[in-house]
Design an enzyme around this catalytic site. Sequence first.
Site, PDB file in Angstrom:
ATOM      1  N   HIS A 104      -3.173   7.654   2.108  1.00 25.72           N
ATOM      2  CA  HIS A 104      -3.581   6.211   1.594  1.00 25.72           C
ATOM      3  C   HIS A 104      -4.970   6.072   1.958  1.00 25.72           C
ATOM      4  CE1 HIS A 104      -3.834   2.003   0.992  1.00 25.72           C
ATOM      5  NE2 HIS A 104      -3.879   1.649   2.125  1.00 25.72           N
TER       6      HIS A 104
ATOM      7  N   CYS B 169       0.785  -1.108  -0.282  1.00 27.59           N
ATOM      8  CA  CYS B 169      -0.072   0.117  -0.035  1.00 27.59           C
ATOM      9  C   CYS B 169       0.834   1.447   0.041  1.00 27.59           C
ATOM     10  CB  CYS B 169      -1.095   0.142   1.124  1.00 27.59           C
ATOM     11  SG  CYS B 169      -2.039  -1.447   1.168  1.00 27.59           S
TER      12      CYS B 169
ATOM     13  N   ASN C  20     -10.102   0.301  -0.248  1.00 30.87           N
ATOM     14  CA  ASN C  20      -8.564   0.472  -0.232  1.00 30.87           C
ATOM     15  C   ASN C  20      -7.949  -0.363  -1.545  1.00 30.87           C
ATOM     16  OD1 ASN C  20      -5.806  -0.015   0.240  1.00 30.87           O
ATOM     17  ND2 ASN C  20      -6.037  -0.833   2.383  1.00 30.87           N
TER      18      ASN C  20
HETATM   19  O1  UT7 Z   1      -3.534  -0.974   3.564  1.00 30.30           O
HETATM   20  C1  UT7 Z   1      -2.942  -1.197   4.291  1.00 30.30           C
HETATM   21  C2  UT7 Z   1      -3.349  -0.876   5.565  1.00 30.30           C
HETATM   22  N1  UT7 Z   1      -4.576  -1.329   6.318  1.00 30.30           N
HETATM   23  C3  UT7 Z   1      -4.976  -0.851   7.397  1.00 30.30           C
HETATM   24  O2  UT7 Z   1      -4.447   0.019   7.979  1.00 30.30           O
HETATM   25  C4  UT7 Z   1      -6.164  -1.608   7.942  1.00 30.30           C
HETATM   26  C5  UT7 Z   1      -6.087  -1.337   9.169  1.00 30.30           C
HETATM   27  N2  UT7 Z   1      -7.440  -1.852   9.979  1.00 30.30           N
HETATM   28  C6  UT7 Z   1      -8.468  -1.459  10.082  1.00 30.30           C
HETATM   29  O3  UT7 Z   1      -8.916  -0.865   9.078  1.00 30.30           O
HETATM   30  C7  UT7 Z   1      -9.434  -2.116  10.960  1.00 30.30           C
HETATM   31  O4  UT7 Z   1      -9.047  -2.738  11.941  1.00 30.30           O
HETATM   32  C8  UT7 Z   1     -10.648  -3.018  10.153  1.00 30.30           C
HETATM   33  C9  UT7 Z   1     -11.505  -2.075   9.448  1.00 30.30           C
HETATM   34  C10 UT7 Z   1      -9.859  -3.943   9.365  1.00 30.30           C
HETATM   35  C11 UT7 Z   1     -11.303  -3.589  11.539  1.00 30.30           C
HETATM   36  O5  UT7 Z   1     -11.926  -2.581  12.329  1.00 30.30           O
HETATM   37  P1  UT7 Z   1     -12.007  -2.791  13.813  1.00 30.30           P
HETATM   38  O6  UT7 Z   1     -12.741  -1.956  14.468  1.00 30.30           O
HETATM   39  O7  UT7 Z   1     -10.425  -2.870  14.158  1.00 30.30           O
HETATM   40  O8  UT7 Z   1     -12.565  -4.166  14.147  1.00 30.30           O
HETATM   41  P2  UT7 Z   1     -11.733  -5.615  14.699  1.00 30.30           P
HETATM   42  O9  UT7 Z   1     -10.805  -6.144  13.802  1.00 30.30           O
HETATM   43  O10 UT7 Z   1     -11.563  -5.288  16.190  1.00 30.30           O
HETATM   44  O11 UT7 Z   1     -13.173  -6.467  14.619  1.00 30.30           O
HETATM   45  C12 UT7 Z   1     -14.244  -6.052  15.722  1.00 30.30           C
HETATM   46  C13 UT7 Z   1     -15.335  -7.258  15.368  1.00 30.30           C
HETATM   47  C14 UT7 Z   1     -14.977  -8.442  15.550  1.00 30.30           C
HETATM   48  O12 UT7 Z   1     -15.785  -9.488  16.295  1.00 30.30           O
HETATM   49  P3  UT7 Z   1     -15.732  -9.632  17.970  1.00 30.30           P
HETATM   50  O13 UT7 Z   1     -14.404 -10.439  17.823  1.00 30.30           O
HETATM   51  O14 UT7 Z   1     -15.943  -8.373  18.401  1.00 30.30           O
HETATM   52  O15 UT7 Z   1     -16.762 -10.430  18.024  1.00 30.30           O
HETATM   53  C15 UT7 Z   1     -14.977  -8.894  14.172  1.00 30.30           C
HETATM   54  O16 UT7 Z   1     -15.018 -10.442  13.933  1.00 30.30           O
HETATM   55  O17 UT7 Z   1     -16.128  -6.980  14.107  1.00 30.30           O
HETATM   56  C16 UT7 Z   1     -16.160  -8.419  13.657  1.00 30.30           C
HETATM   57  N3  UT7 Z   1     -15.903  -8.286  11.912  1.00 30.30           N
HETATM   58  C17 UT7 Z   1     -17.068  -8.010  11.329  1.00 30.30           C
HETATM   59  N4  UT7 Z   1     -18.422  -7.813  11.366  1.00 30.30           N
HETATM   60  C18 UT7 Z   1     -19.148  -7.459  10.531  1.00 30.30           C
HETATM   61  C19 UT7 Z   1     -14.929  -8.119  11.179  1.00 30.30           C
HETATM   62  N5  UT7 Z   1     -15.208  -8.089   9.988  1.00 30.30           N
HETATM   63  C20 UT7 Z   1     -16.315  -7.935   9.989  1.00 30.30           C
HETATM   64  C21 UT7 Z   1     -17.425  -7.435   9.222  1.00 30.30           C
HETATM   65  N6  UT7 Z   1     -18.665  -7.374   9.235  1.00 30.30           N
HETATM   66  N7  UT7 Z   1     -17.000  -7.594   7.728  1.00 30.30           N
END
Ligand code: UT7
Length: 324
Positions: free
Chosen positions: A251, A114, A281
Amino acid sequence: MTIRAVPTGIGHYLPDRVVPNSEFEDTLDTSDEWIRSRSGIERRHFAAEDETTSQMAVKAAERALAMAELKADDIDAVIVATSTPDLTFPSVGTMVQQGLGMTRGFAYDVQAVCAGFVFALANANGMILSGQAERVLVIGAETFSRIMDWEDRATCVLFGDGAGALVLEARTGTGHSDDRGILSVDLNSDGQYRDMLFVDGGVSSTGTSGKLRMQGNALFRQAVEKLASTANAALGKANLGHDDVDWIVPHQANIRIIQGTAKKLNVSMDKVIVTVQDHGNTSAASIPLALSVGVSEGKITPGDLLVAEAIGGGLAWGAVVIRW
Ligand code: UT7
């Protein structure tokens, strides 16, 4: 006399197929509301089955060349930032050369995921400052839809396809920060973070192209910190500060990362180009796509001071300060 790498043309291409968040609700335990609130993404474009990274790169490049009023053979070098090449080799760069009908110069790819476009800009800047090239086409182009695991809701809803291209030309400057062109660059990487974002296949390991794997939450925490620090470092190298910034062109991974970084940099969100809602992204394509949209909407105008910053797999991260 100082030589500067000055932007003279920008263009982008997005595939026709637009996929709204709601489309994922049929096959995954997810919702439009979750995707929007956690990432800011509303829709993304996916390449057609027979559409490749190099084809999209050529279309973006043609638009950038038209804006710069240049022909393909006016270009000395093509640098393509991509992690999703058509083939393992030859480079997408040489495919773009052929696609543009370019019969001279040289072309190659840069792979910093990225952060690829920032690394490619640094490369192009070096080429121009060293006299190796006078006109460089810098492209970010990706088909991340090809490396998605469609059963992994935590990643497949976040990425999209597209391409953006920028023409940089050697111009004489004064050496001061009011010159047009690239004013400073800051690059970083740290291989200890490899497991945070990687593709689980490759030529010399599995013999497959693999699927993207990401520890989103851990990466999120690294992202804001590292993006703000590299943007500040790049501004410092140009003897500039946050008050001098007209536009942050980040980005586009997640609106919350974009907002967190702007806040740390003390720059208002009114001065940030945001396209994540429409593109998702697109990895190395995201900054040139955002630049192109910012210019075509009349936001970015000549003389504006831009900071482009990105982080991705590696981890690799960096920032470039450009006066448009
Ligand atoms: O391009 C390279 C750079 N990329 C990045 O920098 C990406 C960085 N990360 C992010 O943008 C965020 O961490 C995400 C958008 C990927 C995720 O957001 P988050 O607030 O960090 O969520 P999380 O990973 O902590 O997940 C929260 C909950 C989890 O459930 P539990 O364990 O709390 O029950 C996940 O399983 O959300 C769940 N989850 C979803 N729920 C519905 C994960 N993906 C989904 C989904 N729909 N698509």
